[in-house]
Enzyme design. Structure first.
Site, PDB file in Angstrom:
ATOM      1  N   SER A  55       0.937  -1.287  -0.049  1.00 27.83           N
ATOM      2  CA  SER A  55       0.099   0.093   0.057  1.00 27.83           C
ATOM      3  C   SER A  55       0.964   1.308   0.096  1.00 27.83           C
ATOM      4  O   SER A  55       0.246   2.392  -0.186  1.00 27.83           O
ATOM      5  CB  SER A  55      -0.739  -0.101   1.087  1.00 27.83           C
ATOM      6  OG  SER A  55      -0.244  -0.196   2.582  1.00 27.83           O
ATOM      7  N   GLU A  85      -9.109  -9.715   3.947  1.00 29.27           N
ATOM      8  CA  GLU A  85      -9.459  -8.249   3.600  1.00 29.27           C
ATOM      9  C   GLU A  85     -10.717  -8.320   3.001  1.00 29.27           C
ATOM     10  O   GLU A  85     -11.137  -9.100   2.081  1.00 29.27           O
ATOM     11  CB  GLU A  85      -8.212  -7.756   2.659  1.00 29.27           C
ATOM     12  CG  GLU A  85      -8.506  -6.229   2.447  1.00 29.27           C
ATOM     13  CD  GLU A  85      -7.567  -5.445   1.754  1.00 29.27           C
ATOM     14  OE1 GLU A  85      -6.462  -6.054   1.611  1.00 29.27           O
ATOM     15  OE2 GLU A  85      -7.599  -4.378   1.164  1.00 29.27           O
TER      16      GLU A  85
HETATM   17  O1  KIV Z   1      -0.291  -3.442   1.596  1.00 31.87           O
HETATM   18  C1  KIV Z   1      -0.979  -3.298   2.550  1.00 31.87           C
HETATM   19  O2  KIV Z   1      -0.986  -2.361   3.421  1.00 31.87           O
HETATM   20  C2  KIV Z   1      -1.713  -4.482   2.952  1.00 31.87           C
HETATM   21  C3  KIV Z   1      -2.798  -4.414   4.153  1.00 31.87           C
HETATM   22  C4  KIV Z   1      -3.987  -3.734   3.818  1.00 31.87           C
HETATM   23  C5  KIV Z   1      -3.078  -5.695   4.822  1.00 31.87           C
HETATM   24  O3  KIV Z   1      -1.546  -5.566   2.404  1.00 31.87           O
END
Ligand code: KIV
Length: 299
Positions: free
Chosen positions: A61, A198
């Site tokens: 992310s 998720e």
């Molecule tokens: O990339 C991320 O932040 C994630 C979380 C949302 C679990 O995979």
């Protein structure tokens, strides 16, 4: 706004005992909720450390929240390793998990092991995370067999969101819920020490959790999971892109940051900054001698 805001700092400055896989499993056994948050740099790692979280994920992310890409897909392994290394330097006790980026593990077991090894050797991660069931199950098994702990991730898997029909909740029909359950159980059987759920209905999550023995960390998966994870920039209100309904905000830091920089800009333009207390002094005789010496130099 020039005075530093007096915000109470939590008294617990981080768990003094390092988080390990057995301690994480013990937390599940005791029914103690597991707290996970993402971090992408030294300051966010220090925040996570001081706030006393259990697990820190250097999530892909970060592609969107700190690197400005439109999705998680473009981020490279080298970029993720730079973020993870910075987090490592700010973290002492939480378990550090590095997210394997899209395209860095799917092609073969060898590719998956080599990428996972880089996260451990170069960035100091304790474990890695990968997305999906299907062929990722075999990749997870290969990495675990190579001695690196793996966290799985099912439900909405942003790296393959296009194939899932977009960024939307998963497992909302019996057929899709069964597929989420099968993925989770397969990842557990492959040796994953934990699995992220998720964006799946709370009731589906509750049923699947009954069949999972390793800690399940939820994000938009209801309260039945063993812990929760949120994206740092979502929970503190730093990121202004699309926020899913599960991204509860505990702060509005972006507004504070913009206000702070705007006030600085105003004060520079008005001459209010820097004030005498922000400048260094020199004794008058030294200054006079310096002026004279400079004049001589320039003659
Ligand atoms: O990339 C991320 O932040 C994630 C979380 C949302 C679990 O995979």
């Amino acid at each position: 706004m020039s005075a530093t805001p007096r915000i109470p700092v939590p008294q617990h400055l981080g768990d003094p005992v390092p988080m390990t896989l057995p301690r994480l499993a013990e937390k599940k056994r005791l029914g103690e909720p597991i707290v996970m948050v993402t971090a992408y740099d030294f300051p966010s790692a220090e925040v996570a450390q001081q706030a006393g979280v259990d697990v820190v994920l250097v999530g892909d992310s970060g592609a969107m929240t700190v690197l400005g890409y439109p999705s998680t897909v473009p981020v490279s392994t080298d970029e993720m390793l730079m973020l993870a290394s910075a987090v490592r330097r700010g973290l002492k006790t939480p378990l550090l998990v590095g997210d394997l980026p899209f395209g860095s593990y799917e092609a073969s077991d060898e590719q998956a092991i080599a990428t996972a090894q880089r996260f451990v050797k170069e960035a100091g991660c304790d474990a890695v995370k990968l997305e999906r069931g299907g062929t990722s199950v075999q990749r997870a098994r290969a990495i675990v067999d190579a001695g690196i702990p793996v966290m799985g991730h099912v439900g909405l898997t942003p790296q393959t969101a296009t194939a899932l029909g977009g960024y939307r909740a998963q497992g909302r029909t019996a057929h899709r819920a069964l597929s989420v359950a099968r993925d989770a159980i397969a990842l557990q059987d492959a040796g994953c020490f934990s699995i992220v759920f998720e964006a799946i209905p709370a009731a589906v999550s509750e049923v699947v959790c009954e069949h999972i023995e390793v800690p399940v960390i939820g994000i938009g998966a209801g309260p039945a999971t063993d812990g929760q994870v949120l994206v740092f920039h979502d929970l503190l209100g730093i990121y202004e892109g699309h926020a899913p309904r599960f991204a509860k905000r505990y702060g509005e830091l972006k507004a504070l940051m913009v206000a702070g920089v705007a006030e600085y800009a105003d004060e520079v333009r008005s001459g209010a900054f820097p004030a005498p207390e922000h400048t260094y002094s020199i004794d008058e005789p030294e200054l006079a001698e310096f002026r004279a010496a400079l004049d001589r130099d320039l003659q």
